[in-house]
Design a protein around this motif. Structure first.
Motif, short mmCIF file in Angstrom:
data_model
loop_
_atom_site.label_atom_id
_atom_site.label_comp_id
_atom_site.label_asym_id
_atom_site.label_seq_id
_atom_site.Cartn_x
_atom_site.Cartn_y
_atom_site.Cartn_z
N ASN A 20 0.82 -1.22 0.00
CA ASN A 20 0.00 0.00 0.00
C ASN A 20 0.86 1.27 0.00
OD1 ASN A 20 -2.36 -1.62 0.16
ND2 ASN A 20 -2.03 -1.82 2.36
N HIS A 21 1.90 1.26 -0.83
CA HIS A 21 2.81 2.40 -1.03
C HIS A 21 3.73 2.65 0.15
CE1 HIS A 21 0.42 4.48 -4.51
NE2 HIS A 21 0.40 3.16 -4.60
N THR A 22 3.81 1.73 1.11
CA THR A 22 4.67 1.91 2.28
C THR A 22 5.39 0.61 2.60
OG1 THR A 22 2.95 1.26 3.86
CG2 THR A 22 3.06 3.60 3.29
N PRO A 23 6.38 0.65 3.50
CA PRO A 23 7.02 -0.60 3.93
C PRO A 23 6.08 -1.40 4.82
CG PRO A 23 7.96 1.27 5.11
CD PRO A 23 7.01 1.84 4.09
N ALA A 64 5.62 -4.72 10.03
CA ALA A 64 6.59 -5.44 10.86
C ALA A 64 7.97 -4.79 10.79
CB ALA A 64 6.68 -6.90 10.41
N LEU A 65 8.33 -4.29 9.61
CA LEU A 65 9.63 -3.63 9.45
C LEU A 65 9.66 -2.31 10.20
CD1 LEU A 65 12.43 -3.29 8.26
CD2 LEU A 65 11.36 -2.53 6.12
N LYS A 66 8.64 -1.50 10.04
CA LYS A 66 8.59 -0.21 10.75
C LYS A 66 8.60 -0.43 12.26
CE LYS A 66 8.07 4.31 11.08
NZ LYS A 66 7.83 4.54 12.50
N ASN A 67 7.85 -1.42 12.72
CA ASN A 67 7.83 -1.73 14.15
C ASN A 67 9.22 -2.12 14.65
OD1 ASN A 67 6.40 -2.39 16.71
ND2 ASN A 67 7.04 -4.47 16.21
N PHE A 68 9.91 -2.96 13.89
CA PHE A 68 11.26 -3.38 14.25
C PHE A 68 12.19 -2.18 14.34
CE2 PHE A 68 15.51 -4.47 12.55
CZ PHE A 68 15.96 -5.30 13.58
N ILE A 69 12.14 -1.31 13.36
CA ILE A 69 13.01 -0.13 13.36
C ILE A 69 12.75 0.71 14.62
CG2 ILE A 69 13.48 2.07 12.19
CD1 ILE A 69 12.76 0.55 9.55
N ASP A 70 11.48 0.88 14.99
CA ASP A 70 11.12 1.75 16.10
C ASP A 70 11.52 1.22 17.47
OD1 ASP A 70 10.05 3.57 14.34
OD2 ASP A 70 7.97 2.95 14.64
N TRP A 71 11.82 -0.06 17.57
CA TRP A 71 12.24 -0.64 18.84
C TRP A 71 13.68 -0.25 19.20
CZ3 TRP A 71 10.30 -3.41 22.93
CH2 TRP A 71 8.96 -3.81 22.84
N TYR A 98 11.42 -4.48 -3.69
CA TYR A 98 10.77 -5.26 -4.74
C TYR A 98 9.26 -5.05 -4.66
CZ TYR A 98 10.07 -8.58 -0.86
OH TYR A 98 9.75 -9.15 0.35
N GLY A 99 8.61 -5.31 -5.77
CA GLY A 99 7.16 -5.15 -5.82
C GLY A 99 6.67 -5.11 -7.25
N GLY A 100 5.54 -4.46 -7.45
CA GLY A 100 4.96 -4.38 -8.77
C GLY A 100 5.64 -3.35 -9.65
N MET A 101 4.85 -2.48 -10.25
CA MET A 101 5.37 -1.50 -11.20
C MET A 101 6.47 -0.62 -10.61
SD MET A 101 5.33 -0.26 -14.26
CE MET A 101 3.84 -0.86 -15.03
N SER A 102 6.32 -0.23 -9.34
CA SER A 102 7.30 0.68 -8.72
C SER A 102 8.52 -0.05 -8.18
CB SER A 102 6.64 1.46 -7.59
OG SER A 102 6.52 0.65 -6.44
N GLU A 152 11.18 5.30 -0.12
CA GLU A 152 11.10 6.74 0.18
C GLU A 152 10.62 6.98 1.60
OE1 GLU A 152 12.42 9.23 -1.63
OE2 GLU A 152 13.16 7.49 -2.71
N HIS A 153 9.66 6.18 2.07
CA HIS A 153 9.22 6.29 3.46
C HIS A 153 10.37 5.93 4.41
CE1 HIS A 153 4.79 6.91 3.29
NE2 HIS A 153 4.96 6.44 2.06
N LEU A 154 11.09 4.86 4.09
CA LEU A 154 12.17 4.40 4.96
C LEU A 154 13.31 5.42 5.03
CD1 LEU A 154 12.24 0.64 3.97
CD2 LEU A 154 11.57 1.60 6.20
N ARG A 155 13.56 6.12 3.94
CA ARG A 155 14.60 7.15 3.96
C ARG A 155 14.28 8.22 5.02
NH1 ARG A 155 18.22 6.72 -0.10
NH2 ARG A 155 17.64 5.46 -1.91
N GLN A 156 13.04 8.62 5.09
CA GLN A 156 12.63 9.61 6.08
C GLN A 156 12.77 9.06 7.50
OE1 GLN A 156 8.84 11.61 5.18
NE2 GLN A 156 9.01 10.76 3.12
N THR A 157 12.33 7.83 7.69
CA THR A 157 12.41 7.21 9.01
C THR A 157 13.84 7.11 9.48
OG1 THR A 157 10.39 5.93 8.60
CG2 THR A 157 11.89 5.10 10.32
#
Length: 196
Positions: free
Chosen positions: A90-93, A96-103, A118-122, A129-134
């Motif tokens: 849904n355009h984001t990581p 589970a990954l975001k939760n892991f990072i935040d711990w 990896y994914g579809g068209m993008s 891009e979300h992870l770069r900000q985080t």
């Protein structure tokens, strides 16, 4: 020539059934090991799950969670650089990954991070891009170069990408930059410890 003791943690960011993450991570790990002898530690989040609910600051963790958290913290602290392998949901990581990072906080600071998506068209780039900000908020240095696989279920033949030359070239470019930053930041931290 890089120091062969330079350790890179490769994080498999998806815990979904039927995931492609381990294929991409192990392919990337082989490239990293071949890249002037980097030491690689593959961390699969499916094997080390942390709960979504975090305790209040100062409150002790339950014993079983504390053990997982401490073990993962040691592995992240030992790493001089990170490679995050992520799909795009849904355009984001993945959550589970975001939760892991935040711990974790200080374990990430003043170290570089690169991305394999990896994914579809993008090809998962919107998640990156979300992870770069985080990671920037955690004082981690995101490497500009990344590796992206569009429709990997069609572009991989078993454990190898069909267009191996292009993938190998992109991986080498990314690793060259990751190692440059890892060595520069390692030297900087030795000269003056970083306070997260």
């Amino acid at each position: 020539m890089t120091d062969s003791s330079l350790q890179v943690a490769i994080i498999i960011g998806s815990v979904r059934g039927g995931r492609f993450g381990p294929t991409a991570a192990h392919w990337m790990a082989a490239r990293a090991v071949a890249h002037t002898g980097l030491a690689v530690d593959v961390i699969d989040l499916l094997d080390h799950q942390l709960p979504l609910a975090m305790p209040a600051q100062g409150q002790p963790l339950p014993e079983d969670i504390a053990a997982v958290h401490a073990a993962l913290g040691k592995r992240l602290t030992a790493a001089e650089a990170f490679i995050v392998v992520t799909p795009e949901y849904n355009h984001t990581p993945p959550a589970a990954l975001k939760n892991f990072i935040d711990w974790f906080v200080g374990e990430w600071a003043a170290k570089p991070v690169a991305f394999v998506s990896y994914g579809g068209m993008s090809g998962g780039l919107r998640a990156v891009e979300h992870l770069r900000q985080t990671f920037s908020a955690l004082q981690t240095v995101p490497v500009r170069e990344s590796l992206s696989f569009r429709y990997p279920w069609d572009t991989f033949d078993g454990a190898e990408p069909v267009d191996a030359d292009a993938a190998e070239s992109a991986a080498k470019t990314m690793l060259d930059r990751l190692v440059w930053w890892a060595e520069a930041l390692q030297a900087a931290r030795a000269l003056r410890p970083f306070e997260a």
